[in-house]
Design a protein around this motif. Sequence first.
Motif, short mmCIF file in Angstrom:
data_model
loop_
_atom_site.label_atom_id
_atom_site.label_comp_id
_atom_site.label_asym_id
_atom_site.label_seq_id
_atom_site.Cartn_x
_atom_site.Cartn_y
_atom_site.Cartn_z
N PRO A 1 -22.87 -30.00 -30.23
CA PRO A 1 -23.23 -29.76 -28.83
C PRO A 1 -22.36 -28.69 -28.16
CG PRO A 1 -23.13 -32.11 -29.28
CD PRO A 1 -22.56 -31.43 -30.48
N LEU B 1 -9.43 -36.03 -21.39
CA LEU B 1 -10.36 -35.83 -20.28
C LEU B 1 -9.60 -35.73 -18.96
CD1 LEU B 1 -13.27 -38.27 -21.21
CD2 LEU B 1 -13.34 -35.78 -21.23
N SER C 1 -14.76 -31.43 -24.14
CA SER C 1 -14.12 -32.67 -24.54
C SER C 1 -15.05 -33.85 -24.34
CB SER C 1 -12.82 -32.86 -23.74
OG SER C 1 -12.09 -33.96 -24.21
N ALA C 2 -15.78 -33.85 -23.23
CA ALA C 2 -16.74 -34.93 -22.97
C ALA C 2 -17.88 -34.90 -23.98
CB ALA C 2 -17.29 -34.79 -21.55
N LEU C 3 -18.34 -33.71 -24.35
CA LEU C 3 -19.42 -33.60 -25.34
C LEU C 3 -18.98 -34.10 -26.71
CD1 LEU C 3 -20.96 -30.10 -24.47
CD2 LEU C 3 -22.04 -32.34 -24.17
N THR D 1 -16.71 -36.38 -27.27
CA THR D 1 -16.64 -37.84 -27.17
C THR D 1 -18.04 -38.44 -27.21
OG1 THR D 1 -14.63 -37.67 -25.84
CG2 THR D 1 -15.82 -39.76 -25.75
N TRP D 2 -18.97 -37.85 -26.47
CA TRP D 2 -20.35 -38.33 -26.43
C TRP D 2 -21.03 -38.25 -27.79
CZ3 TRP D 2 -24.74 -35.06 -27.06
CH2 TRP D 2 -25.97 -35.70 -26.84
N ALA D 3 -20.71 -37.17 -28.55
CA ALA D 3 -21.34 -36.95 -29.85
C ALA D 3 -20.55 -37.56 -31.00
CB ALA D 3 -21.53 -35.45 -30.08
N SER D 4 -19.63 -38.47 -30.67
CA SER D 4 -18.84 -39.17 -31.69
C SER D 4 -18.09 -38.21 -32.61
CB SER D 4 -19.74 -40.09 -32.53
OG SER D 4 -20.41 -41.04 -31.72
#
Length: 456
Positions: free
Chosen positions: A422, A71, A410-412, A414-417
């Motif tokens: 996404p 990130l 990259s954030a998506l 991480t957020w979606a495990s």
Amino acid sequence: MSSPSAPGATTGAATTPSSAAEDRANLRSARWGGLVGTALEQYDFVIYGTASALVFNSVFFPDLSPAVGYLGSFGAYAVGFLARPLGGLFFSRFGDRLGRKWVLVTTLYLMGIATFLIGLLPTYETIGFFAPLLLVLLRCLQGFGAGAEMAGGTVLLTEAAPPGRRGYTASLVWVGASGGTALGAVVWLAVQQLPEDAMLSYGWRLVFLSSIVVTAMAYLLRRKLQDSHVFTETAKEKAKEDAADARPSPIKDVWTNSRRNVLRVFLMVAGVSLNSYTYQVFMGSYLVSNVDVDKAVFTRALLIGAVCGMGAAVFFGRLSDRLGRRPAYTVAALGMMILPVPAFAMLNTGSPVLITIVIILGFIFAAEGSVSAQAAFLPEIFGSRYRYAGVTMGRELASMVGGAGPLVCSALITWASGSWIPVAVLMIATVAVSLAVTLRTPETRDRDLYSEADAA
């Protein structure tokens, strides 16, 4: 303003043999300057993107977890795209007054110097927080210079090309961009032959320091460029009005009279830009961190994809001359919308062959095909008086979406495990918006570029 009898206009006026020979020579110079010059300048930008995906998380953000490190690395990458609109706005004033060549040579120096200095930066272990701070500052300088590069190249080649070949001629900028990506991949592959600790110590620096040679070569080609007849004829009229204080700056002019088309270009490019940088940058980090694939696999795929992308750029440029700008872009957009779901399924196999196929298709449709279909399309939308400013504003504001793409993806993840769904949804949705706007844009193939009026 009436349309002068000059090459590139659609009036069909005759030219003398000497002027025709000079026009052909200038067109050859413009083509080679646009293709090779952009290839060498794109090299600067590409090696940074590859470093963001493969190296910088360890060199400049070592105290963070791998996910957060990526990130931080992609955040520094995205910052350069925030500077691109500022650079585009700054240089568009000069591009519409001093000429396209002046801007292309100046931005070459900015990007070359910034890239070279990145190779000299101390790491986080040496100076701590100041290392990523200096990286971000140099990335901003690199982005500031890049902000007028692609718009300048496509505008110059579109204006220099004869009717019926504008799409092909303008697409040579993207042939060059793909060539620059291939060159960057070759250099990274060479560095990756070093042991891991050597690559993280000094190997990556060699890649950035090599930009001084690349910049010198690009300058030798760029200095021979000549501005188009469209620009020189329009500049004469501008000079008269400027002397009478009758004409506002190009930026104010385009925003006052053509903000609708600036927004149109933004939406046409945003989805393309996000998909392009997702394939070229984000998927490298995804393969390394989520699929546990060796870094060299992605670099080799990037090289093969870029070579295939050169052919795709020519194909879609010619297709836009034959079928029209909108149909050519529609073909590329449909390919981009179909690809994301099977692409991630293929990436997750870890197979080098399937990974390479994904990157090849990403280059064919997203990184080169779609932008080549738009290469002459975007300049043709605007009138001659503020063409450079209009294309630059729309394109570079959209580039912020593309540049933030790897960070957002990259954030998506991480957020979606770790789920890629996404990201695939985002890729498809942004292209759908770009396609919808393109289908509502008038066809511009072979319009008179001397006209001060917009296409719509």
